[in-house]
Design a protein around this motif. Sequence first.
Motif, PDB file in Angstrom:
ATOM      1  N   ALA A  48       0.838  -1.203   0.000  1.00  0.00           N
ATOM      2  CA  ALA A  48       0.000   0.000   0.000  1.00  0.00           C
ATOM      3  C   ALA A  48       0.875   1.255   0.000  1.00  0.00           C
ATOM      4  CB  ALA A  48      -0.931  -0.014   1.205  1.00  0.00           C
ATOM      5  N   LEU A  49       1.926   1.246   0.777  1.00  0.00           N
ATOM      6  CA  LEU A  49       2.821   2.407   0.826  1.00  0.00           C
ATOM      7  C   LEU A  49       3.641   2.520  -0.455  1.00  0.00           C
ATOM      8  CD1 LEU A  49       4.150   2.262   4.512  1.00  0.00           C
ATOM      9  CD2 LEU A  49       2.615   3.955   3.520  1.00  0.00           C
ATOM     10  N   PHE A  50       4.031   1.406  -1.014  1.00  0.00           N
ATOM     11  CA  PHE A  50       4.842   1.421  -2.240  1.00  0.00           C
ATOM     12  C   PHE A  50       4.073   2.083  -3.393  1.00  0.00           C
ATOM     13  CE2 PHE A  50       6.833  -0.690  -5.997  1.00  0.00           C
ATOM     14  CZ  PHE A  50       8.136  -0.266  -5.771  1.00  0.00           C
ATOM     15  N   GLN A  51       2.753   1.952  -3.341  1.00  0.00           N
ATOM     16  CA  GLN A  51       1.918   2.529  -4.385  1.00  0.00           C
ATOM     17  C   GLN A  51       1.467   3.953  -4.069  1.00  0.00           C
ATOM     18  OE1 GLN A  51      -1.208  -0.376  -4.543  1.00  0.00           O
ATOM     19  NE2 GLN A  51      -0.077  -1.741  -5.924  1.00  0.00           N
ATOM     20  N   ASP A  52       1.787   4.446  -2.870  1.00  0.00           N
ATOM     21  CA  ASP A  52       1.306   5.759  -2.438  1.00  0.00           C
ATOM     22  C   ASP A  52       2.503   6.697  -2.243  1.00  0.00           C
ATOM     23  OD1 ASP A  52       0.200   7.978  -1.158  1.00  0.00           O
ATOM     24  OD2 ASP A  52      -1.256   6.776  -0.040  1.00  0.00           O
ATOM     25  N   ASP A  53       2.825   7.451  -3.278  1.00  0.00           N
ATOM     26  CA  ASP A  53       3.996   8.345  -3.228  1.00  0.00           C
ATOM     27  C   ASP A  53       3.862   9.389  -2.128  1.00  0.00           C
ATOM     28  OD1 ASP A  53       4.959   6.935  -5.361  1.00  0.00           O
ATOM     29  OD2 ASP A  53       4.352   8.412  -6.871  1.00  0.00           O
ATOM     30  N   GLU A  54       2.662   9.915  -1.932  1.00  0.00           N
ATOM     31  CA  GLU A  54       2.447  10.971  -0.936  1.00  0.00           C
ATOM     32  C   GLU A  54       2.657  10.447   0.479  1.00  0.00           C
ATOM     33  OE1 GLU A  54      -1.072  14.060   0.538  1.00  0.00           O
ATOM     34  OE2 GLU A  54      -1.258  13.013  -1.382  1.00  0.00           O
ATOM     35  N   ALA A  55       2.166   9.234   0.746  1.00  0.00           N
ATOM     36  CA  ALA A  55       2.332   8.646   2.080  1.00  0.00           C
ATOM     37  C   ALA A  55       3.803   8.379   2.374  1.00  0.00           C
ATOM     38  CB  ALA A  55       1.530   7.358   2.193  1.00  0.00           C
ATOM     39  N   ARG A  56       4.525   7.850   1.373  1.00  0.00           N
ATOM     40  CA  ARG A  56       5.952   7.597   1.582  1.00  0.00           C
ATOM     41  C   ARG A  56       6.710   8.886   1.833  1.00  0.00           C
ATOM     42  NH1 ARG A  56       5.614   5.007  -2.962  1.00  0.00           N
ATOM     43  NH2 ARG A  56       7.361   6.119  -3.956  1.00  0.00           N
ATOM     44  N   LYS A  57       6.350   9.950   1.131  1.00  0.00           N
ATOM     45  CA  LYS A  57       7.002  11.244   1.336  1.00  0.00           C
ATOM     46  C   LYS A  57       6.740  11.750   2.754  1.00  0.00           C
ATOM     47  CE  LYS A  57       8.998  15.186   0.178  1.00  0.00           C
ATOM     48  NZ  LYS A  57       8.768  15.985   1.397  1.00  0.00           N
ATOM     49  N   THR A  58       5.509  11.547   3.238  1.00  0.00           N
ATOM     50  CA  THR A  58       5.176  11.959   4.612  1.00  0.00           C
ATOM     51  C   THR A  58       6.000  11.188   5.624  1.00  0.00           C
ATOM     52  OG1 THR A  58       2.902  12.528   3.973  1.00  0.00           O
ATOM     53  CG2 THR A  58       3.318  12.129   6.310  1.00  0.00           C
ATOM     54  N   ILE A  59       6.098   9.857   5.452  1.00  0.00           N
ATOM     55  CA  ILE A  59       6.882   9.039   6.383  1.00  0.00           C
ATOM     56  C   ILE A  59       8.356   9.435   6.322  1.00  0.00           C
ATOM     57  CG2 ILE A  59       7.616   6.698   6.974  1.00  0.00           C
ATOM     58  CD1 ILE A  59       5.000   5.669   5.847  1.00  0.00           C
ATOM     59  N   ARG A  60       8.864   9.711   5.126  1.00  0.00           N
ATOM     60  CA  ARG A  60      10.271  10.118   5.005  1.00  0.00           C
ATOM     61  C   ARG A  60      10.542  11.389   5.795  1.00  0.00           C
ATOM     62  NH1 ARG A  60      10.627   7.648  -0.085  1.00  0.00           N
ATOM     63  NH2 ARG A  60       9.752   9.376  -1.276  1.00  0.00           N
ATOM     64  N   ASP A  61       9.645  12.357   5.675  1.00  0.00           N
ATOM     65  CA  ASP A  61       9.819  13.610   6.424  1.00  0.00           C
ATOM     66  C   ASP A  61       9.821  13.349   7.923  1.00  0.00           C
ATOM     67  OD1 ASP A  61       9.896  14.996   4.046  1.00  0.00           O
ATOM     68  OD2 ASP A  61       7.781  15.601   4.102  1.00  0.00           O
ATOM     69  N   ILE A  62       8.940  12.452   8.356  1.00  0.00           N
ATOM     70  CA  ILE A  62       8.826  12.150   9.787  1.00  0.00           C
ATOM     71  C   ILE A  62      10.068  11.421  10.291  1.00  0.00           C
ATOM     72  CG2 ILE A  62       7.564  10.761  11.485  1.00  0.00           C
ATOM     73  CD1 ILE A  62       5.023  11.322   9.813  1.00  0.00           C
ATOM     74  N   THR A  63      10.514  10.391   9.574  1.00  0.00           N
ATOM     75  CA  THR A  63      11.669   9.615  10.045  1.00  0.00           C
ATOM     76  C   THR A  63      12.957  10.438   9.984  1.00  0.00           C
ATOM     77  OG1 THR A  63      12.033   8.641   7.848  1.00  0.00           O
ATOM     78  CG2 THR A  63      10.646   7.405   9.400  1.00  0.00           C
ATOM     79  N   TYR A  64      13.075  11.301   8.998  1.00  0.00           N
ATOM     80  CA  TYR A  64      14.296  12.122   8.942  1.00  0.00           C
ATOM     81  C   TYR A  64      14.322  13.113  10.101  1.00  0.00           C
ATOM     82  CZ  TYR A  64      18.116  15.003   7.312  1.00  0.00           C
ATOM     83  OH  TYR A  64      19.315  15.682   7.233  1.00  0.00           O
ATOM     84  N   ASP A  65      13.165  13.686  10.409  1.00  0.00           N
ATOM     85  CA  ASP A  65      13.097  14.625  11.528  1.00  0.00           C
ATOM     86  C   ASP A  65      13.385  13.932  12.855  1.00  0.00           C
ATOM     87  OD1 ASP A  65      12.248  17.206  12.841  1.00  0.00           O
ATOM     88  OD2 ASP A  65      10.674  15.893  13.625  1.00  0.00           O
TER      89      ASP A  65
END
Length: 391
Positions: A2-19
């Motif tokens: 589900a995440l692999f197909q959802d670019d926006e969700a992955r971008k959100t998680i990336r921002d969160i994990t990097y922070d």
Amino acid sequence: MALFQDDEARKTIRDITYDALGKYFVIDPTGMTSLRIKMSEEEPSGMIEQGLNEDSRAFHTNAIDISEMSDGVKAFTGLVSATLCQDYKVLLIDEPEAFLHPPLARKLGKTLSILTKEKDSKIFVSTHSSDFVMGCIQAGQNVNITRLTYSQGVPTARTLSSETIYEMMKNPLLRSTGVLSAMFHESVIVSESDADRAFYQEINERLNYFTNDGSTDSLFINAQNKQTIGRIVSPLRKMGIPAAAIVDLDIIKKNHEFKELCKSCNVPQALIESWGVLRGNINKIFENNNLNSNKHGLPDLPEEHRGTLELLLSNLRQYGIFPVPRGALEQWLPRLEIENNRHGPGWIMEAFDKMGENPEEPEYVKPTDNDVWEFMRIVSLWVNDPSRSGL
């Protein structure tokens, strides 16, 4: 998937994990038969994350498989991922702070609160972490807290609404004293200063070590002065937490502070007013005998007048208010022979030095049947008693 197909969700998680972790969340498809979560030092650009070419394989080779990372990273990333990838209306999470150090637990609470609000869903969390709870509150979302207890065969549930929590957390004093931490203790003992807190906590620990009659699972915290003790005790009692107040004896001559503390401890107004005459008589006794209620107490009064003060102290103790019968902190343990001009931090440092550090050494100060030991036993009886008044 589900995440692999959802670019926006992955971008959100990336921002969160990097922070939170300083690494970017990515999904590696190069295994062909499975998708793997990895953490990358480099933020993926274009189609490099989802590609199968040489550049994509090199990118994922340099990333770290999350299975090789700490349990804390797995827990944080897993909860955030699950929150974003699933379409739910209610999410149940048990102990989300497991494996997380306090700052990350606070960040997780804030992140999950924001995400569930954005998804228009609800989240129920069982937690023992005040940091996680504070993070949820800092998110600015509606947070209700239900405190569950089970003591001596009696279960209880007390709910604090989001409005009540918001009013509490607006107060800098309550935020700074760790009121939320009190939710995870059986009781709280509040004193005037940090020196008082440290001393009474040490006395309680020695009682439990040698005689097992101190307060159990109590959090010791301090206010800034007499005026602020009530502001801490009152919200704690609203949460169903037994909160006792230890104050210097001179509270009896400070009319405004005395009345405000009594109100905070749920003393009926009629009773507060009736104690006015009793307090007046006591203050007169101190004045007539050239005594200062901040430096003198019961042992210094003429014997025929001690009963008057004992009556007031007994009445106050029923509501969890414990004026120091000797006057103040510095009048305890006179056998330590601490310099008369010592006060507060100076007194406590010398007292701890003379009380000893090793229980096996002969000079180590142990509990007796009187002095501060008996005083703390009385406080402990109140906070340990489920039928206590004033809650």
